[in-house]
Design an enzyme around this catalytic site. Sequence first.
Site, mmCIF file in Angstrom:
data_model
loop_
_atom_site.group_PDB
_atom_site.id
_atom_site.type_symbol
_atom_site.label_atom_id
_atom_site.label_comp_id
_atom_site.label_asym_id
_atom_site.label_seq_id
_atom_site.Cartn_x
_atom_site.Cartn_y
_atom_site.Cartn_z
ATOM 1 N N SER A 71 -7.701 -56.465 -12.894
ATOM 2 C CA SER A 71 -6.630 -55.980 -12.018
ATOM 3 C C SER A 71 -5.546 -55.352 -12.876
ATOM 4 O O SER A 71 -4.883 -56.032 -13.665
ATOM 5 C CB SER A 71 -6.043 -57.135 -11.211
ATOM 6 O OG SER A 71 -4.802 -56.729 -10.663
ATOM 7 N N HIS A 83 -9.797 -52.895 -10.542
ATOM 8 C CA HIS A 83 -9.180 -53.344 -9.298
ATOM 9 C C HIS A 83 -7.736 -52.831 -9.230
ATOM 10 O O HIS A 83 -6.941 -53.075 -10.136
ATOM 11 C CB HIS A 83 -9.218 -54.876 -9.290
ATOM 12 C CG HIS A 83 -8.763 -55.522 -8.029
ATOM 13 N ND1 HIS A 83 -9.578 -55.694 -6.930
ATOM 14 C CD2 HIS A 83 -7.562 -56.070 -7.689
ATOM 15 C CE1 HIS A 83 -8.912 -56.334 -5.974
ATOM 16 N NE2 HIS A 83 -7.683 -56.564 -6.407
ATOM 17 N N ASP A 119 -4.332 -52.920 -7.025
ATOM 18 C CA ASP A 119 -3.621 -53.651 -5.974
ATOM 19 C C ASP A 119 -2.531 -52.777 -5.365
ATOM 20 O O ASP A 119 -1.495 -52.542 -5.978
ATOM 21 C CB ASP A 119 -2.998 -54.920 -6.566
ATOM 22 C CG ASP A 119 -4.041 -55.976 -6.877
ATOM 23 O OD1 ASP A 119 -4.836 -56.312 -5.964
ATOM 24 O OD2 ASP A 119 -4.086 -56.461 -8.020
ATOM 25 N N MET A 138 0.329 -52.410 -2.746
ATOM 26 C CA MET A 138 1.209 -53.278 -1.941
ATOM 27 C C MET A 138 2.352 -52.453 -1.373
ATOM 28 O O MET A 138 2.907 -51.600 -2.075
ATOM 29 C CB MET A 138 1.784 -54.396 -2.803
ATOM 30 C CG MET A 138 0.734 -55.214 -3.536
ATOM 31 S SD MET A 138 1.476 -56.645 -4.329
ATOM 32 C CE MET A 138 0.111 -57.190 -5.375
ATOM 33 N N HIS A 158 -7.529 -52.455 -3.382
ATOM 34 C CA HIS A 158 -7.246 -53.626 -2.541
ATOM 35 C C HIS A 158 -5.938 -53.343 -1.812
ATOM 36 O O HIS A 158 -4.867 -53.413 -2.406
ATOM 37 C CB HIS A 158 -7.149 -54.859 -3.457
ATOM 38 C CG HIS A 158 -6.763 -56.120 -2.756
ATOM 39 N ND1 HIS A 158 -6.351 -57.257 -3.430
ATOM 40 C CD2 HIS A 158 -6.720 -56.445 -1.430
ATOM 41 C CE1 HIS A 158 -6.076 -58.206 -2.564
ATOM 42 N NE2 HIS A 158 -6.274 -57.745 -1.347
ATOM 43 N N MET A 195 -3.068 -54.187 0.248
ATOM 44 C CA MET A 195 -2.225 -55.231 0.852
ATOM 45 C C MET A 195 -1.101 -54.513 1.574
ATOM 46 O O MET A 195 0.053 -54.507 1.148
ATOM 47 C CB MET A 195 -1.714 -56.174 -0.250
ATOM 48 C CG MET A 195 -2.810 -57.112 -0.749
ATOM 49 S SD MET A 195 -2.455 -57.779 -2.378
ATOM 50 C CE MET A 195 -3.094 -56.451 -3.386
ATOM 51 N N MET A 203 -9.331 -64.284 -0.963
ATOM 52 C CA MET A 203 -8.149 -64.474 -1.814
ATOM 53 C C MET A 203 -8.055 -65.947 -2.224
ATOM 54 O O MET A 203 -8.096 -66.839 -1.376
ATOM 55 C CB MET A 203 -6.872 -64.086 -1.069
ATOM 56 C CG MET A 203 -6.668 -62.596 -0.833
ATOM 57 S SD MET A 203 -6.657 -61.571 -2.325
ATOM 58 C CE MET A 203 -5.322 -62.292 -3.278
ATOM 59 N N ASP A 246 -10.390 -63.219 -5.730
ATOM 60 C CA ASP A 246 -9.235 -62.576 -6.365
ATOM 61 C C ASP A 246 -8.060 -63.546 -6.438
ATOM 62 O O ASP A 246 -7.565 -63.999 -5.415
ATOM 63 C CB ASP A 246 -8.870 -61.341 -5.516
ATOM 64 C CG ASP A 246 -7.707 -60.540 -6.083
ATOM 65 O OD1 ASP A 246 -7.206 -60.874 -7.171
ATOM 66 O OD2 ASP A 246 -7.313 -59.562 -5.416
HETATM 67 C C1 DX5 Z 1 -2.665 -60.599 -6.012
HETATM 68 C C2 DX5 Z 1 -3.607 -59.487 -6.386
HETATM 69 C C3 DX5 Z 1 -4.496 -59.843 -7.502
HETATM 70 C C4 DX5 Z 1 -3.779 -60.152 -8.799
HETATM 71 C C5 DX5 Z 1 -4.606 -61.119 -9.593
HETATM 72 O O1 DX5 Z 1 -2.037 -60.278 -4.830
HETATM 73 O O2 DX5 Z 1 -4.430 -59.159 -5.283
HETATM 74 O O3 DX5 Z 1 -5.477 -58.841 -7.714
HETATM 75 O O4 DX5 Z 1 -3.496 -59.014 -9.559
HETATM 76 O O5 DX5 Z 1 -3.881 -61.523 -10.690
HETATM 77 P P1 DX5 Z 1 -4.233 -62.854 -11.515
HETATM 78 O O6 DX5 Z 1 -5.604 -62.692 -12.046
HETATM 79 O O7 DX5 Z 1 -3.193 -62.878 -12.574
HETATM 80 O O8 DX5 Z 1 -4.118 -64.017 -10.558
HETATM 81 ZN ZN ZN Z 2 -6.164 -57.817 -5.609
#
Ligand code: DX5
Ligand code: ZN
Length: 216
Positions: free
Chosen positions: A8, A31, A33, A35, A64, A66, A135, A173
């Site tokens: 990620s 990956h 993220d 947001m 991903h 969010m 998650m 994740d």
């Molecule tokens: C959290 C993200 C994850 C995050 C994981 O909302 O969806 O992808 O980056 O990070 P670690 O591996 O540090 O928990």
């Molecule tokens: Zn993620």
Amino acid sequence: MSVCVAPSILSADLANLEAEMSRIPSADLVHVDVMDGQFVPNMTFGLPVVERLAEVSPFPLDTHLMIADPDRWATAYVDCGAASVTFHAEAVRAPVRLARELHKRGAKAGIAINPGTPVDFVKDILPFIDRLLVMSVEPGFGGQEFIDETPAKVAYARHLIEKLDREIDLEVDGGMSPVTVPLVAAAGATTVVAGSAIFGAEDPDQAIRRLHAAGR
Ligand code: DX5
Ligand code: ZN
């Protein structure tokens, strides 16, 4: 067979993303993220960043989302070069339609569930998607602690997937480390996402190889 490892980039040096990708040759996919400050209390990357990343990334981008309104935005991520788009079950209004629209554009479709959302909530959507993301932390931030109830949830998801005549990637994740990867791999996970365990390590690629070994 080992699990696939998806670093990620949320935990990477955000000022040097292209250089960061050259430090992880053992990655299977990257990956991203996304947001929006509404679905989760944080803001990260959007369409222009994904578009540029897709141009320089040697790995397929696993986006991903969010975000609060995936029905409106998800297909634009495919147009920007994402190989797969995962939207949240808690946010989507028409998951089957959205999955079909993603497929029509040539991308894989994924659905994600938060720690408080039961697997059964997405049971009827499984025949239409390519990836189920479970998650193992509340979404929004990297570096959180793994929720211990996750392996049981993953095992139940695996049980449902086995009943279908369809290959579905089962991705976990949040809080993934050499200690937690074996737990979810044994429960049937096929891909793990890790941010801090990879980019927080001195040698990120060695960290990926350790996760691969842990998921064998
Ligand atoms: C959290 C993200 C994850 C995050 C994981 O909302 O969806 O992808 O980056 O990070 P670690 O591996 O540090 O928990
Ligand atoms: Zn993620």
